[in-house]
Each structure stands twice: as C-alpha cells, then as structure tokens.
Design a protein around this motif. Structure first.
Motif, PDB file in Angstrom:
ATOM      1  N   LYS A  18      40.572  32.192  41.793  1.00 47.33           N
ATOM      2  CA  LYS A  18      39.319  31.450  41.970  1.00 47.33           C
ATOM      3  C   LYS A  18      38.871  31.478  43.426  1.00 47.33           C
ATOM      4  CE  LYS A  18      37.326  26.846  41.798  1.00 47.33           C
ATOM      5  NZ  LYS A  18      37.552  25.431  41.487  1.00 47.33           N
ATOM      6  N   TYR A  19      39.750  31.100  44.325  1.00 44.03           N
ATOM      7  CA  TYR A  19      39.333  31.030  45.729  1.00 44.03           C
ATOM      8  C   TYR A  19      39.105  32.414  46.337  1.00 44.03           C
ATOM      9  CZ  TYR A  19      39.747  26.107  45.186  1.00 44.03           C
ATOM     10  OH  TYR A  19      39.551  24.821  44.736  1.00 44.03           O
ATOM     11  N   LEU A  75      32.872  28.782  42.446  1.00 43.77           N
ATOM     12  CA  LEU A  75      33.420  27.519  42.959  1.00 43.77           C
ATOM     13  C   LEU A  75      33.170  26.369  41.989  1.00 43.77           C
ATOM     14  CD1 LEU A  75      34.766  25.977  45.319  1.00 43.77           C
ATOM     15  CD2 LEU A  75      32.458  25.636  46.247  1.00 43.77           C
ATOM     16  N   LYS A  76      31.961  26.282  41.454  1.00 45.21           N
ATOM     17  CA  LYS A  76      31.582  25.155  40.594  1.00 45.21           C
ATOM     18  C   LYS A  76      31.915  25.380  39.123  1.00 45.21           C
ATOM     19  CE  LYS A  76      29.839  22.500  43.720  1.00 45.21           C
ATOM     20  NZ  LYS A  76      30.456  21.236  44.034  1.00 45.21           N
ATOM     21  N   LYS A  77      31.749  26.602  38.648  1.00 43.38           N
ATOM     22  CA  LYS A  77      31.950  26.937  37.229  1.00 43.38           C
ATOM     23  C   LYS A  77      32.692  28.261  37.128  1.00 43.38           C
ATOM     24  CE  LYS A  77      29.573  24.391  34.375  1.00 43.38           C
ATOM     25  NZ  LYS A  77      30.248  23.601  33.387  1.00 43.38           N
ATOM     26  N   PRO A  78      34.001  28.273  37.415  1.00 38.14           N
ATOM     27  CA  PRO A  78      34.731  29.548  37.440  1.00 38.14           C
ATOM     28  C   PRO A  78      34.732  30.295  36.113  1.00 38.14           C
ATOM     29  CG  PRO A  78      36.231  27.688  37.590  1.00 38.14           C
ATOM     30  CD  PRO A  78      34.850  27.145  37.726  1.00 38.14           C
ATOM     31  N   GLY A  82      33.183  33.818  36.927  1.00 40.64           N
ATOM     32  CA  GLY A  82      34.071  34.967  36.804  1.00 40.64           C
ATOM     33  C   GLY A  82      33.428  36.116  36.045  1.00 40.64           C
ATOM     34  N   TYR A  83      32.689  35.764  34.993  1.00 42.76           N
ATOM     35  CA  TYR A  83      31.988  36.800  34.225  1.00 42.76           C
ATOM     36  C   TYR A  83      30.855  37.411  35.050  1.00 42.76           C
ATOM     37  CZ  TYR A  83      34.518  35.453  30.014  1.00 42.76           C
ATOM     38  OH  TYR A  83      35.510  35.215  29.096  1.00 42.76           O
ATOM     39  N   ILE A  84      30.174  36.592  35.823  1.00 43.82           N
ATOM     40  CA  ILE A  84      29.087  37.087  36.679  1.00 43.82           C
ATOM     41  C   ILE A  84      29.639  38.053  37.730  1.00 43.82           C
ATOM     42  CG2 ILE A  84      27.384  36.418  38.429  1.00 43.82           C
ATOM     43  CD1 ILE A  84      27.017  33.791  36.749  1.00 43.82           C
ATOM     44  N   MET A 112      38.931  44.793  40.886  1.00 42.09           N
ATOM     45  CA  MET A 112      38.530  43.404  41.182  1.00 42.09           C
ATOM     46  C   MET A 112      37.733  42.813  40.022  1.00 42.09           C
ATOM     47  SD  MET A 112      37.743  43.198  45.284  1.00 42.09           S
ATOM     48  CE  MET A 112      36.140  43.925  45.102  1.00 42.09           C
ATOM     49  N   ALA A 113      36.940  43.623  39.344  1.00 46.44           N
ATOM     50  CA  ALA A 113      36.183  43.139  38.178  1.00 46.44           C
ATOM     51  C   ALA A 113      37.142  42.673  37.084  1.00 46.44           C
ATOM     52  CB  ALA A 113      35.244  44.222  37.662  1.00 46.44           C
ATOM     53  N   ILE A 114      38.207  43.420  36.875  1.00 44.95           N
ATOM     54  CA  ILE A 114      39.211  43.030  35.881  1.00 44.95           C
ATOM     55  C   ILE A 114      39.867  41.713  36.281  1.00 44.95           C
ATOM     56  CG2 ILE A 114      41.451  43.664  34.878  1.00 44.95           C
ATOM     57  CD1 ILE A 114      40.435  46.633  35.093  1.00 44.95           C
ATOM     58  N   ALA A 115      40.146  41.555  37.564  1.00 37.28           N
ATOM     59  CA  ALA A 115      40.740  40.301  38.049  1.00 37.28           C
ATOM     60  C   ALA A 115      39.767  39.133  37.866  1.00 37.28           C
ATOM     61  CB  ALA A 115      41.150  40.447  39.514  1.00 37.28           C
ATOM     62  N   ALA A 116      38.487  39.347  38.143  1.00 36.72           N
ATOM     63  CA  ALA A 116      37.490  38.285  37.969  1.00 36.72           C
ATOM     64  C   ALA A 116      37.348  37.919  36.493  1.00 36.72           C
ATOM     65  CB  ALA A 116      36.143  38.727  38.546  1.00 36.72           C
ATOM     66  N   LEU A 117      37.364  38.920  35.637  1.00 33.67           N
ATOM     67  CA  LEU A 117      37.310  38.666  34.199  1.00 33.67           C
ATOM     68  C   LEU A 117      38.541  37.879  33.755  1.00 33.67           C
ATOM     69  CD1 LEU A 117      35.917  39.217  31.463  1.00 33.67           C
ATOM     70  CD2 LEU A 117      37.258  41.319  31.338  1.00 33.67           C
ATOM     71  N   SER A 118      39.688  38.249  34.259  1.00 36.82           N
ATOM     72  CA  SER A 118      40.933  37.529  33.935  1.00 36.82           C
ATOM     73  C   SER A 118      40.855  36.082  34.389  1.00 36.82           C
ATOM     74  CB  SER A 118      42.132  38.222  34.593  1.00 36.82           C
ATOM     75  OG  SER A 118      42.255  39.540  34.127  1.00 36.82           O
ATOM     76  N   MET A 119      40.316  35.856  35.583  1.00 37.45           N
ATOM     77  CA  MET A 119      40.161  34.491  36.092  1.00 37.45           C
ATOM     78  C   MET A 119      39.255  33.664  35.177  1.00 37.45           C
ATOM     79  SD  MET A 119      38.050  32.841  39.166  1.00 37.45           S
ATOM     80  CE  MET A 119      36.677  33.412  38.229  1.00 37.45           C
ATOM     81  N   ALA A 120      38.158  34.259  34.734  1.00 35.73           N
ATOM     82  CA  ALA A 120      37.224  33.556  33.846  1.00 35.73           C
ATOM     83  C   ALA A 120      37.905  33.185  32.535  1.00 35.73           C
ATOM     84  CB  ALA A 120      35.989  34.416  33.584  1.00 35.73           C
ATOM     85  N   ARG A 121      38.702  34.084  32.024  1.00 30.69           N
ATOM     86  CA  ARG A 121      39.406  33.797  30.753  1.00 30.69           C
ATOM     87  C   ARG A 121      40.461  32.724  30.937  1.00 30.69           C
ATOM     88  NH1 ARG A 121      40.228  38.619  26.827  1.00 30.69           N
ATOM     89  NH2 ARG A 121      40.850  36.784  25.698  1.00 30.69           N
ATOM     90  N   ILE A 122      41.180  32.757  32.053  1.00 29.02           N
ATOM     91  CA  ILE A 122      42.173  31.717  32.324  1.00 29.02           C
ATOM     92  C   ILE A 122      41.459  30.365  32.502  1.00 29.02           C
ATOM     93  CG2 ILE A 122      43.873  30.858  33.984  1.00 29.02           C
ATOM     94  CD1 ILE A 122      44.562  33.826  34.568  1.00 29.02           C
ATOM     95  N   ALA A 123      40.306  30.373  33.142  1.00 27.52           N
ATOM     96  CA  ALA A 123      39.569  29.132  33.394  1.00 27.52           C
ATOM     97  C   ALA A 123      39.262  28.399  32.097  1.00 27.52           C
ATOM     98  CB  ALA A 123      38.271  29.435  34.149  1.00 27.52           C
TER      99      ALA A 123
END
Length: 127
Positions: A18-19, A75-78, A82-84, A112-123
C-alpha cells in the motif's frame, strides 16, 4: 495462534504494498513537473507524441497529475486504487512495448502492475 501469525504477515505485506503504491506514484507524478529523476519526455512513444495537440512536457504534466491522484486514491481506498494503479502501469507498459522502446522499463511496470493488483485483492480481505 498460527492463523494470527498468518493474518499479521498478510497485514504487513499489504501495508508494504500500500505505502509503496502511495509513495511511488506521488513521487513519480511530482517529478513530471521537475524532471529531477529523469527526463520523462523520452518515455513518450513518438507516434503518440505526434498525435498530441500540445507538447510532450505538457502531456507529462497531465500524466503527473493522474499519478498523484492515483497515489492518493490508494491511500484512501487501496482496494480501488490498486486496480487504478495496475491499469495505469499496464497502459504505460503497453505504450512502451508498442514502440519497442524501453522494454526493460515496460517489463518492470508490468511486474509492478501485478503487485498493485495483488494489493487491491488483499485489501478486499483485510480492510
């Protein structure tokens, strides 16, 4: 006990991602106005650049604003941010690959896109 440790590890992993996806887009976006980290215009596909009704520098400033906003959304809506960020990084990678320029950067952006997608799914599971 083991479940608590797994949940704690997942929460720590989520916060790290996230950060990262708050700070990196905001810093990269702000740098589109200063070019301290790199000369961003060089990453613009020349074919796309020729279609723009304004300069490559102006386009990169628009990109910078989008990146800053994306970081703030994370920050506000991970779960949404994350998908964005994943979509944005994928789009950047595809434009780099289309011109077959900076393929190494394109591959890193896809990772990095895969990591951001993973973060969104974990969120969605922990937030």
């Amino acid at each position: 006990m083991e479940s608590t440790n797994a949940q704690q590890a997942l929460k720590q992993t989520f916060n790290l991602l996230k950060y990262t996806f708050v700070i990196v887009p905001i810093v990269a976006g702000a740098d589109k106005f200063t070019n301290l980290l790199t000369e961003w215009d060089q990453y613009l596909n020349p074919t796309l650049g020729a279609l723009l009704p304004f300069s490559a520098s102006a386009f990169m400033m628009v990109v910078g604003v989008i990146e800053i906003v994306a970081g703030l959304i994370v920050l506000k809506k991970p779960d949404i941010g994350g998908y964005i960020v994943a979509a944005w990084l994928t789009l950047i990678a595809l434009t780099l690959l289309a011109g077959f320029n900076y393929v190494d950067v394109a591959v890193r952006d896809l990772v990095m896109a895969i990591a951001a997608l993973s973060m969104a799914r974990i969120a969605k599971t922990i937030v």
